[in-house]
Design an enzyme around this catalytic site. Structure first.
Site, short mmCIF file in Angstrom:
data_model
loop_
_atom_site.label_atom_id
_atom_site.label_comp_id
_atom_site.label_asym_id
_atom_site.label_seq_id
_atom_site.Cartn_x
_atom_site.Cartn_y
_atom_site.Cartn_z
N ASN A 149 -22.40 -0.18 -14.28
CA ASN A 149 -23.25 -0.27 -15.45
C ASN A 149 -22.98 0.89 -16.41
O ASN A 149 -22.85 0.69 -17.61
CB ASN A 149 -24.72 -0.27 -15.01
CG ASN A 149 -25.66 -0.40 -16.17
OD1 ASN A 149 -25.74 -1.46 -16.77
ND2 ASN A 149 -26.33 0.68 -16.52
N GLU A 160 5.60 3.17 1.98
CA GLU A 160 6.11 4.40 2.57
C GLU A 160 7.49 4.73 2.01
O GLU A 160 7.80 5.90 1.74
CB GLU A 160 6.16 4.18 4.08
CG GLU A 160 6.22 5.44 4.89
CD GLU A 160 6.40 5.09 6.36
OE1 GLU A 160 5.57 4.35 6.91
OE2 GLU A 160 7.39 5.56 6.94
N HIS A 162 2.25 6.48 7.02
CA HIS A 162 3.11 6.36 8.19
C HIS A 162 2.28 6.04 9.44
O HIS A 162 2.62 5.15 10.21
CB HIS A 162 3.89 7.67 8.38
CG HIS A 162 4.93 7.58 9.45
ND1 HIS A 162 6.11 6.90 9.26
CD2 HIS A 162 4.96 8.06 10.71
CE1 HIS A 162 6.82 6.98 10.36
NE2 HIS A 162 6.15 7.68 11.26
#
Lengths: 148, 689
Positions: free
Chosen positions: B424, B68, B46
């Protein structure tokens, strides 16, 4: 530099080197310092005198006489270090003396440097005639740039 | 409004909010039923929406708005959280992040997010795939069945649980009291006040639902609940409360440990039983301060951020402060020597006091640049989640020691190497669940990222319980690529072979995957870390796992050096390169291939005359038959640097030589000495080829 030349009025710092007067736009000058201890930096070009402690910032110093291949002189009381800021670089110029701030009328600047006709001409952006004085405007990019 | 001046702040805060979103999303994924987390995410989203709309970044505001909406629907329990929703919301956060970074790079923050927006809309309108709905229904059923056992109305966080359970140890009783007011009650707030007055006389109210504020504003129907501790028995309490007029019903339930366990099982059914048990049994006071700030979950999410109050300072300003401080330190040095000369009592006292204050100030100025590694670490949980989904692996990432502090400059640089190493580990290290099962390992792999201080260094380690490094494969590859010769390979230790994977142009992946092996090898990691003055080493056991250990200096700006003098010039040699110093006789110097060498503990060490390397102008040759030598090392190579004299060890502040003087041979930087002069720092690595 070229931009600076296009302006109508140019405020410059005037300094003395050998028997000539040179000028640098005041917008590039960060300060004028008295001569202080210079620490030599090995393995650099001849005209780099070394570095100074400029209020906590390590700043390189160039001897303009050597840069322009002028005869070397000893340090006098009048010797000054002019601190130049160009883009991200800050460099000090060792000059014989610096004591004038002038306004130059852009019209009085001649672009052709042939009148000077010496080794330093490649560093020259223009020449300004002021009454009976001849000011040589430095081309800062060229003075600083090719560090070979 | 002049927006540019707010842009930087906007970017920083947006990043912070997005980070909070990511963190809470990950948390929510673990506890999908905990709607307070959804509230947190909603709040961040918000704020972000508001900020970006104000700043005129419509796309950013728009996507945040859609996200939202979905969060709001979840918060109001209109839709259930599913894995699909998580993916879409994560995707949205990714997009938002990309937009913010685009804005940071000077872009306009525009991005094609059509498909994500559509998915968000679809979720918001409640269209989820049938399969997912079944899953949701199933969980709801389990909730319903367990919920029958106890009828508790309040949800407790760890802190409240601890308080409630500890109270019983101190002969207090913990209750949950439900009070129902009559339907025709006129002054509800007054009744609430009376109820609370009775309660507070006889014990302590731990929590109420709705919150006290809301009760006072009459924002509730006819019923409210309080968690309460008291020495009174349940019956008396009930009677006392029933005396308040217009109270219809009072139900007092005792909370004891067993009930509590069951209750927490209901309310937060995703919580693993063991963790609940440990929380309630041990009731560790250590946890309480943190939990306390997050308690009263209703409406004050800011509490989280308030725990450490910080102010954002531009790093340049800190540098300026540091420079000014050094100026002061230099003047202090001068003052000290002047005071020593003058020998004036009051002056001495003042100078001494000033020195002490300066010392403390120095500490603060230096630690101001320290930042917890958390700022780097917190981007990894999301990354690992995404990677393990992409690779169809099950991986948990544990982070230990995120509070460890490092210099800001190091923090800025260390992120990318860590991304490489974690990728990795995830890609090459952890095996697929099937392979892990055949090896007898749990299907879920673990990657642990930890940081800790040790001496003047910070260690960052990445440990995985994956396949480890295949020694033979690495060696074969190194031989075929000409990284090592056959003879060299015979004498190499396991550790040395492991570290071959850090050599440039080296990749052991058979198949170049999407994740790693994109031509950017681990050699980049090694280079970056070494450029920070750090070190990386690898320990690995095949089929058991690997540990990548990075050692970093605490700070880059301050190093310990040995100051040496050559003629009248002073140079600084980093202590990290120095093995020892010694004075040798002229006659100890031997000649080998036109190179002067000495015998140093049975090893032939070449001598480097710094005055020659640095072309120091000599007034007169010193020839007392002795040489001062600093033995330095680079890897396993040694050299003796010949100087005129040693001045001593000192902590110095590292300075760069600026942008004009770059790549000066054998000089890595400069520092300012106590007398205000500049001294150059010798780069020993350049002297040892």
């Amino acid at each position: 530099m070229t931009n600076a030349l296009e302006q109508k009025n140019l405020k410059v710092i005037v300094f003395q080197l050998a028997d000539k007067e040179y000028a640098i736009p005041v917008s590039h000058v960060k300060g004028i310092e008295k001569l202080m201890h210079i620490t030599r930096v090995p393995k650099t070009v001849r005209y780099v005198k070394g570095v100074i402690n400029l209020r906590g910032v390590v700043t390189p110093v160039i001897d303009l006489r050597e840069r322009f291949n002028l005869p070397i002189s000893g340090n006098e009381d009048t010797t000054r270090i002019i601190i130049i800021a160009l883009e991200t670089m800050e460099v000090g110029f060792v000059v014989d003396s610096a004591n004038d701030v002038l306004d130059i009328d852009a019209d009085s600047i001649e672009q052709q440097p042939e009148v000077v006709g010496s080794l330093e001409e490649e560093f020259i952006a223009g020449v300004a005639k002021l009454e009976n004085r001849l000011l040589i405007l430095l081309h800062l990019d060229k003075v600083l740039n090719p560090l070979d | 409004m002049e927006l540019n001046q707010y842009l930087e702040m906007f970017i920083e805060e947006s990043k912070e909010h997005l980070q909070a979103c990511s963190e809470h999303l990950l948390e929510l994924e673990k506890n999908p039923e905990d709607l307070t987390i959804v509230g947190e995410i909603f709040r961040s989203a918000h704020t972000l929406k508001g900020m970006s709309a104000t700043m005129g970044f419509e796309d950013l505001a728009d996507l945040t708005h859609k996200m939202e909406n979905v969060l709001d629907a979840i918060r109001n329990e209109k839709i259930k959280v599913t894995a699909e929703i998580f993916d879409v919301v994560f995707e949205s956060v990714d997009h938002l992040e990309a937009m913010v970074y685009d804005i940071a790079d000077g872009g306009d923050g525009k991005r094609n997010v059509q498909s994500t927006v559509e998915q968000l809309k679809r979720i918001e309108s409640g269209e989820t795939t049938p399969a997912k709905q079944v899953v949701t229904l199933a969980t709801q059923e389990t909730v319903a069945t367990t919920a029958e056992q106890v009828d508790f109305k309040l949800m407790y966080d760890d802190f409240e649980k601890t308080v409630l359970l500890q109270s019983s140890e101190q002969e207090f009783n913990a209750y949950e009291i439900s009070i129902t007011l009559r339907d025709d009650c006129l002054l509800k707030a007054a009744r609430v006040y009376m109820v609370f007055e009775i309660l507070e006389k006889n014990g302590d109210v731990i929590k109420s639902s709705p919150t006290v504020d809301k009760l006072e504003e009459e924002q509730f129907d006819n019923e409210f609940h309080v968690a309460y501790i008291s020495k009174e028995c349940a019956e008396d309490l009930q009677k006392m409360l029933m005396k308040v007029s217009e109270v219809d019903l009072v139900v007092v339930n005792e909370i004891n440990q067993d009930v509590f366990l069951a209750a927490s099982g209901v309310k937060q059914e995703q919580e693993v039983p063991q963790t609940t048990a440990t929380v309630s049994n041990e009731a560790t006071p250590v946890q309480t301060p943190k939990a306390a700030s997050t308690s009263n979950g209703n409406g004050n999410g800011k509490a989280n951020h308030a725990t450490s109050k910080t102010i954002r300072v531009n790093i340049e300003r800190l540098d300026i402060l540091m420079n000014l401080f050094e100026e002061l330190a230099i003047d202090r040095g001068r003052l000290l020597s002047i005071a020593a000369d003058i020998k004036h009592g009051e002056l001495d006292d003042t100078v001494e006091r000033m020195s002490r204050t300066m010392g403390e100030l120095q500490n603060i100025v230096l630690t101001m640049r320290m930042v917890p590694v958390e700022t780097v670490f917190n981007r990894f949980p999301k990354m690992v989640r995404q990677l393990s989904r992409d690779l169809n692996k099950q991986i948990t990432l544990n982070i230990v020691g995120a509070e460890t502090e490092l210099d800001r400059t190091v923090i800025d640089e260390i992120g990318d190497p860590l991304v490489h190493l974690i990728r990795n580990s995830v890609d090459h290290g952890i095996e697929s669940p099937e392979v892990r099962r055949t090896k007898g390992k749990p299907e879920e792999g673990t990657v642990e990222l930890r940081a800790y201080h040790s001496g003047n260094y910070v260690f960052i380690e990445i440990e995985d319980d994956g396949a480890g490094i295949n020694r033979d494969k690495v060696l074969a590859k190194a031989l075929s690529k000409g990284v090592v010769t056959q003879e060299q390979s015979l004498t190499m230790t396991d550790k040395q072979i492991n570290e071959l994977i850090l050599a440039s142009g080296f990749s052991t992946a058979d198949v170049i995957s999407d994740v790693s092996g994109r031509g950017v090898g681990l050699d980049v990691v090694k280079t970056t870390i070494e450029s920070l003055g750090g070190n990386i080493s690898i320990e690995s056991t095949q089929d058991v796992g690997s540990v990548f250990s990075i050692q970093l200096p605490l700070t880059l700006s301050i190093i310990s050096v040995m100051l040496v003098e050559i003629e009248s010039e002073i140079y600084a040699i980093p202590l990290s390169s120095i093995i020892e110093t010694s004075i040798i006789r002229n006659s100890d110097i031997l000649n080998a291939h036109n190179q002067k060498v000495i015998d140093f503990r049975g090893k032939v060490v070449p001598l480097v005359f710094l005055e020659e390397i640095f072309e120091v102008p000599r007034q007169e040759k010193n020839d007392d038959g002795f040489y001062s030598v600093v033995i330095v090392r680079k890897g396993d190579k040694l050299a003796g640097l010949v100087v005129d004299s040693f001045i001593g060890q000192q902590e110095i502040v590292l300075k760069s030589l600026g942008n004009y003087l770059t790549n000066i041979f054998a000089i890595s930087g400069a520092t300012i000495l106590g007398n205000g002069k500049v001294a150059l720092i010798v780069d020993c690595n350049a002297l040892l080829k």
